[in-house]
Design a protein around this motif. Structure first.
Motif, PDB file in Angstrom:
ATOM      1  N   ARG A   1      22.771   0.777 -12.169  1.00  0.00           N
ATOM      2  CA  ARG A   1      22.177  -0.284 -11.526  1.00  0.00           C
ATOM      3  C   ARG A   1      21.282  -1.084 -12.508  1.00  0.00           C
ATOM      4  O   ARG A   1      21.361  -2.278 -12.454  1.00  0.00           O
ATOM      5  N   ARG A   2      20.476  -0.008 -13.127  1.00  0.00           N
ATOM      6  CA  ARG A   2      19.561  -0.468 -14.210  1.00  0.00           C
ATOM      7  C   ARG A   2      20.400  -1.358 -15.387  1.00  0.00           C
ATOM      8  O   ARG A   2      19.993  -2.395 -15.822  1.00  0.00           O
ATOM      9  N   THR A   3      21.549  -0.701 -15.899  1.00  0.00           N
ATOM     10  CA  THR A   3      22.228  -1.475 -16.986  1.00  0.00           C
ATOM     11  C   THR A   3      23.103  -2.806 -16.494  1.00  0.00           C
ATOM     12  O   THR A   3      23.189  -3.472 -17.233  1.00  0.00           O
TER      13      THR A   3
ATOM     14  N   LEU B   1      17.223  -2.276  -6.393  1.00  0.00           N
ATOM     15  CA  LEU B   1      16.657  -0.905  -6.889  1.00  0.00           C
ATOM     16  C   LEU B   1      16.036  -0.199  -5.700  1.00  0.00           C
ATOM     17  O   LEU B   1      15.795   1.164  -5.791  1.00  0.00           O
TER      18      LEU B   1
ATOM     19  N   TYR C   1      16.345  -8.892 -11.457  1.00  0.00           N
ATOM     20  CA  TYR C   1      17.435  -8.500 -10.514  1.00  0.00           C
ATOM     21  C   TYR C   1      17.252  -8.915  -9.035  1.00  0.00           C
ATOM     22  O   TYR C   1      16.265  -9.286  -8.820  1.00  0.00           O
TER      23      TYR C   1
ATOM     24  N   GLU D   1      21.266   4.949  -9.770  1.00  0.00           N
ATOM     25  CA  GLU D   1      19.940   3.729 -10.150  1.00  0.00           C
ATOM     26  C   GLU D   1      20.272   3.774 -11.753  1.00  0.00           C
ATOM     27  O   GLU D   1      19.976   2.282 -12.261  1.00  0.00           O
ATOM     28  N   SER D   2      20.730   4.684 -12.564  1.00  0.00           N
ATOM     29  CA  SER D   2      20.775   4.436 -14.073  1.00  0.00           C
ATOM     30  C   SER D   2      21.928   3.270 -14.015  1.00  0.00           C
ATOM     31  O   SER D   2      21.477   2.554 -14.882  1.00  0.00           O
TER      32      SER D   2
ATOM     33  N   SER E   1      21.154  -4.859 -14.573  1.00  0.00           N
ATOM     34  CA  SER E   1      20.040  -5.914 -14.572  1.00  0.00           C
ATOM     35  C   SER E   1      19.956  -6.787 -15.798  1.00  0.00           C
ATOM     36  O   SER E   1      20.727  -6.305 -16.957  1.00  0.00           O
TER      37      SER E   1
END
Length: 265
Positions: free
Chosen positions: A17-19, A40, A101, A14-15, A21
């Motif tokens: 994927r957040r970067t 997410l 996203y 998840e970390s 976005s």
């Protein structure tokens, strides 16, 4: 291929994927491209995959029946290359401290292709080109519906809804007058209206528009980005319409004799 990319990215942490976005406060071309492929939650992923399969399935069926797959494949290429960056950057027109996203904006661009794909199918079945004012009438009717039913009431929404209906009537009325001058036009349109492929195509288009523009846009701390949904839809329609009208890939008039063998009544 598109779904493979989305699923591979979802398998990342998840970390990570957040970067990937798109942050409005710190935009970059890299995240502008990657953000539409990021999800997410499994529910968000499943929803966008379902919409993609539905719109691409309807698209493929229309293209296969008229043996002109260029619109379908060009839409998929655009969905992988042009639309992700364009839609992410257009988000900057509405400044806010947030991230975006998800593939829904690109999905809506594909939905914007559907009216043109349906129009091309009808052309092929009738054996003659249709007045493209009908395509514009359908688009402005949908814009009016979005403004009236999916956007909170405001003077701007009312103005957009009224303008959409006015343009729908103007383009639609002109197209109908042109069609009525053609021999056996009513019989051919009755046949098109009862065609199962046309019915499914129009039903899919309406269903996806209703799904993309819900009246409740905030749930569980996230907000449905109806702005990017609309921009994607409008961008997809105008891209398909101009390619169709300007005959960028093939000559519609020359094709009508060949496609007329598919049947018309």
């Amino acid at each position: 291929m598109i779904m493979s990319i989305i699923i591979i990215i979802f398998s990342l942490s998840e970390s990570t994927r957040r970067t990937l976005s798109f942050a409005y406060a710190e935009p970059s071309l890299w995240t502008a491209y990657t953000a539409p492929f990021v999800h997410l939650s499994a529910a968000h992923l499943a929803g966008n995959v379902a919409v993609f399969l539905l719109v691409s399935g309807a698209f493929y069926a229309l293209s296969r029946h008229v043996r002109t797959p260029w619109l379908f494949f060009s839409a998929l290429v655009a969905a992988l290359s042009i639309f992700p960056v364009t839609l992410s950057l257009l988000n900057l027109a509405v400044p806010r401290d947030a991230v975006t996203y998800g593939f829904s904006g690109v999905n809506m661009a594909l939905v914007g292709f559907l009216p043109v794909a349906i129009g091309r199918y009808i052309e092929a079945k009738r054996g003659r080109p249709i007045d493209t004012g009908l395509l514009l009438a359908a688009f402005f009717l949908s814009v009016s519906g979005i403004a009236i039913f999916a956007v909170p009431r405001s003077p701007l929404a009312s103005a957009v809804g009224t303008a959409g209906l006015t343009l729908c009537v103007l383009f639609g009325g002109s197209a109908v007058r042109q069609e009525l001058r053609l021999a056996d036009s009513r019989g051919r349109w009755r046949a098109s209206a009862s065609d199962p492929v046309v019915i499914v195509g129009i039903g899919t288009w309406i269903l996806l528009l209703a799904t993309a523009f819900p009246q409740t846009v905030a749930t569980d701390g996230s907000v449905t980005n109806v702005y990017v949904h609309f921009v994607g839809y409008a961008l997809g329609f105008m891209t398909a319409y101009l390619a169709h009208e300007w005959k960028l890939f093939e000559n519609r008039v020359e094709k009508r004799v060949d496609t007329g063998r598919l049947g018309s009544s």
